[in-house]
Design a protein around this motif. Structure first.
Motif, PDB file in Angstrom:
ATOM      1  N   ARG A  21      25.291  47.224  52.627  1.00 21.78           N
ATOM      2  CA  ARG A  21      26.403  46.314  52.918  1.00 21.78           C
ATOM      3  C   ARG A  21      27.581  46.579  51.990  1.00 21.78           C
ATOM      4  O   ARG A  21      27.487  47.309  51.034  1.00 21.78           O
ATOM      5  CB  ARG A  21      25.955  44.872  52.725  1.00 21.78           C
ATOM      6  N   GLY A  22      28.698  45.883  52.304  1.00 21.37           N
ATOM      7  CA  GLY A  22      29.829  45.876  51.383  1.00 21.37           C
ATOM      8  C   GLY A  22      30.948  46.842  51.728  1.00 21.37           C
ATOM      9  O   GLY A  22      31.621  47.327  50.827  1.00 21.37           O
ATOM     10  N   TYR A  23      31.178  47.091  53.011  1.00 16.50           N
ATOM     11  CA  TYR A  23      32.185  48.079  53.393  1.00 16.50           C
ATOM     12  C   TYR A  23      33.472  47.459  53.935  1.00 16.50           C
ATOM     13  O   TYR A  23      34.319  48.153  54.466  1.00 16.50           O
ATOM     14  CB  TYR A  23      31.585  49.059  54.409  1.00 16.50           C
ATOM     15  N   GLY A  24      33.630  46.157  53.797  1.00 19.49           N
ATOM     16  CA  GLY A  24      34.852  45.500  54.242  1.00 19.49           C
ATOM     17  C   GLY A  24      35.989  45.714  53.263  1.00 19.49           C
ATOM     18  O   GLY A  24      35.790  46.163  52.125  1.00 19.49           O
ATOM     19  N   THR A  25      37.191  45.380  53.672  1.00 22.35           N
ATOM     20  CA  THR A  25      38.373  45.573  52.834  1.00 22.35           C
ATOM     21  C   THR A  25      38.265  44.798  51.528  1.00 22.35           C
ATOM     22  O   THR A  25      38.594  45.326  50.462  1.00 22.35           O
ATOM     23  CB  THR A  25      39.638  45.162  53.605  1.00 22.35           C
ATOM     24  N   ARG A  26      37.823  43.553  51.577  1.00 22.96           N
ATOM     25  CA  ARG A  26      37.698  42.769  50.342  1.00 22.96           C
ATOM     26  C   ARG A  26      36.681  43.393  49.384  1.00 22.96           C
ATOM     27  O   ARG A  26      36.888  43.388  48.171  1.00 22.96           O
ATOM     28  CB  ARG A  26      37.321  41.327  50.650  1.00 22.96           C
ATOM     29  N   ASP A  27      35.591  43.930  49.928  1.00 21.84           N
ATOM     30  CA  ASP A  27      34.604  44.600  49.074  1.00 21.84           C
ATOM     31  C   ASP A  27      35.192  45.856  48.448  1.00 21.84           C
ATOM     32  O   ASP A  27      34.976  46.123  47.261  1.00 21.84           O
ATOM     33  CB  ASP A  27      33.356  44.962  49.881  1.00 21.84           C
ATOM     34  N   ARG A  28      35.908  46.643  49.231  1.00 24.06           N
ATOM     35  CA  ARG A  28      36.510  47.862  48.675  1.00 24.06           C
ATOM     36  C   ARG A  28      37.548  47.520  47.606  1.00 24.06           C
ATOM     37  O   ARG A  28      37.643  48.201  46.580  1.00 24.06           O
ATOM     38  CB  ARG A  28      37.111  48.718  49.789  1.00 24.06           C
ATOM     39  N   ALA A  29      38.324  46.456  47.831  1.00 27.27           N
ATOM     40  CA  ALA A  29      39.303  46.028  46.826  1.00 27.27           C
ATOM     41  C   ALA A  29      38.593  45.568  45.553  1.00 27.27           C
ATOM     42  O   ALA A  29      39.012  45.914  44.441  1.00 27.27           O
ATOM     43  CB  ALA A  29      40.186  44.913  47.385  1.00 27.27           C
ATOM     44  N   ALA A  30      37.516  44.806  45.704  1.00 27.37           N
ATOM     45  CA  ALA A  30      36.743  44.367  44.540  1.00 27.37           C
ATOM     46  C   ALA A  30      36.140  45.571  43.818  1.00 27.37           C
ATOM     47  O   ALA A  30      36.066  45.587  42.580  1.00 27.37           O
ATOM     48  CB  ALA A  30      35.652  43.391  44.970  1.00 27.37           C
ATOM     49  N   ASP A  31      35.731  46.591  44.573  1.00 29.71           N
ATOM     50  CA  ASP A  31      35.212  47.812  43.956  1.00 29.71           C
ATOM     51  C   ASP A  31      36.295  48.497  43.122  1.00 29.71           C
ATOM     52  O   ASP A  31      36.026  48.976  42.014  1.00 29.71           O
ATOM     53  CB  ASP A  31      34.700  48.788  45.017  1.00 29.71           C
ATOM     54  N   VAL A  32      37.513  48.567  43.640  1.00 29.20           N
ATOM     55  CA  VAL A  32      38.624  49.193  42.904  1.00 29.20           C
ATOM     56  C   VAL A  32      38.833  48.462  41.584  1.00 29.20           C
ATOM     57  O   VAL A  32      38.939  49.084  40.514  1.00 29.20           O
ATOM     58  CB  VAL A  32      39.914  49.204  43.753  1.00 29.20           C
ATOM     59  N   LEU A  33      38.890  47.135  41.630  1.00 25.78           N
ATOM     60  CA  LEU A  33      39.101  46.356  40.407  1.00 25.78           C
ATOM     61  C   LEU A  33      37.928  46.509  39.443  1.00 25.78           C
ATOM     62  O   LEU A  33      38.130  46.646  38.231  1.00 25.78           O
ATOM     63  CB  LEU A  33      39.337  44.893  40.762  1.00 25.78           C
ATOM     64  N   ALA A  34      36.708  46.513  39.963  1.00 26.70           N
ATOM     65  CA  ALA A  34      35.531  46.691  39.108  1.00 26.70           C
ATOM     66  C   ALA A  34      35.495  48.088  38.494  1.00 26.70           C
ATOM     67  O   ALA A  34      35.096  48.255  37.328  1.00 26.70           O
ATOM     68  CB  ALA A  34      34.255  46.425  39.908  1.00 26.70           C
ATOM     69  N   LEU A  35      35.906  49.089  39.250  1.00 26.20           N
ATOM     70  CA  LEU A  35      35.981  50.448  38.701  1.00 26.20           C
ATOM     71  C   LEU A  35      37.011  50.516  37.577  1.00 26.20           C
ATOM     72  O   LEU A  35      36.773  51.172  36.553  1.00 26.20           O
ATOM     73  CB  LEU A  35      36.341  51.452  39.801  1.00 26.20           C
ATOM     74  N   MET A  36      38.152  49.851  37.769  1.00 25.00           N
ATOM     75  CA  MET A  36      39.146  49.819  36.703  1.00 25.00           C
ATOM     76  C   MET A  36      38.545  49.220  35.435  1.00 25.00           C
ATOM     77  O   MET A  36      38.752  49.744  34.338  1.00 25.00           O
ATOM     78  CB  MET A  36      40.383  49.038  37.158  1.00 25.00           C
ATOM     79  N   ASP A  37      37.800  48.128  35.586  1.00 32.41           N
ATOM     80  CA  ASP A  37      37.153  47.505  34.426  1.00 32.41           C
ATOM     81  C   ASP A  37      36.148  48.452  33.789  1.00 32.41           C
ATOM     82  O   ASP A  37      36.130  48.617  32.566  1.00 32.41           O
ATOM     83  CB  ASP A  37      36.455  46.210  34.842  1.00 32.41           C
TER      84      ASP A  37
END
Length: 191
Positions: A78-94
């Protein structure tokens, strides 16, 4: 089980894996300087940005992750929606220790970029969306039901998005010259 896929080689690019949101992400990187994060579209991975590495790595730290399910990153169910991908970008930055980045997104990566900019506008110095229809097109850019050059030049130019591949320096100029406010004019946003 077969052997693991070999990583494509690009001069000056280093590879690492980081954990974010319980997922192991592959991140390709090159250069030094202010960070620029490149988020690929579907069905792509970090290698989509390879032609920009020699143009930008002398001035910027290039961060090119493989999104979940792409390239060498984990592929959870799971987790392939736009909100998930955006959260992934922010988490990767962290996970990478990046407080603020310039963000460049292509296709699915651009949608995730818009969402990430809405969710955390203070985390981005600039945002460049490539090859998508602008989510909030000004009326003056709508022509015959489509969008004009100003909102979606990569798609509406003759030959489609190929001009980015043919002229990667154009993208480098856009990256150097746009701020979030000029790249993404949004009257109702705090950006």
């Amino acid at each position: 089980m077969g052997s693991p896929r070999r990583m494509p080689w690009v001069d000056g690019v280093e590879h690492r894996f980081v954990e974010a949101r319980g997922i192991r992400f592959h991140v390709a990187g090159a250069g030094e300087g202010p960070p620029l994060m490149f988020v690929h579209g579907f069905p792509q991975h970090w290698y989509a940005w390879r032609h920009l590495v020699p143009l930008l790595a002398d001035r910027y730290r290039l961060v090119m992750p493989d999104l979940r399910g792409a390239g060498w990153s984990d592929a959870p169910y799971r987790g392939y929606g736009t909100r998930d991908r955006a959260a992934d970008v922010l988490a990767l930055m962290d996970a990478l220790g990046l407080d603020r980045v310039g963000l460049i997104g292509h296709e699915w990566g651009a949608w995730a970029g818009f969402r990430a900019c809405l969710d955390a506008p203070d985390r981005f110095t600039r945002f460049l969306a490539l090859n998508i229809v602008h989510p909030w097109p000004p009326a003056r850019h709508q022509v015959g039901g489509g969008l004009g050059e100003g909102s979606n030049g990569a798609r509406t130019r003759p030959g489609g998005g190929g001009w980015v591949r043919a002229d990667p320096e154009h993208v480098a100029v856009l990256v150097r010259g746009l701020s979030v406010a000029t790249a993404w004019p949004c009257r109702n946003c705090s950006i």
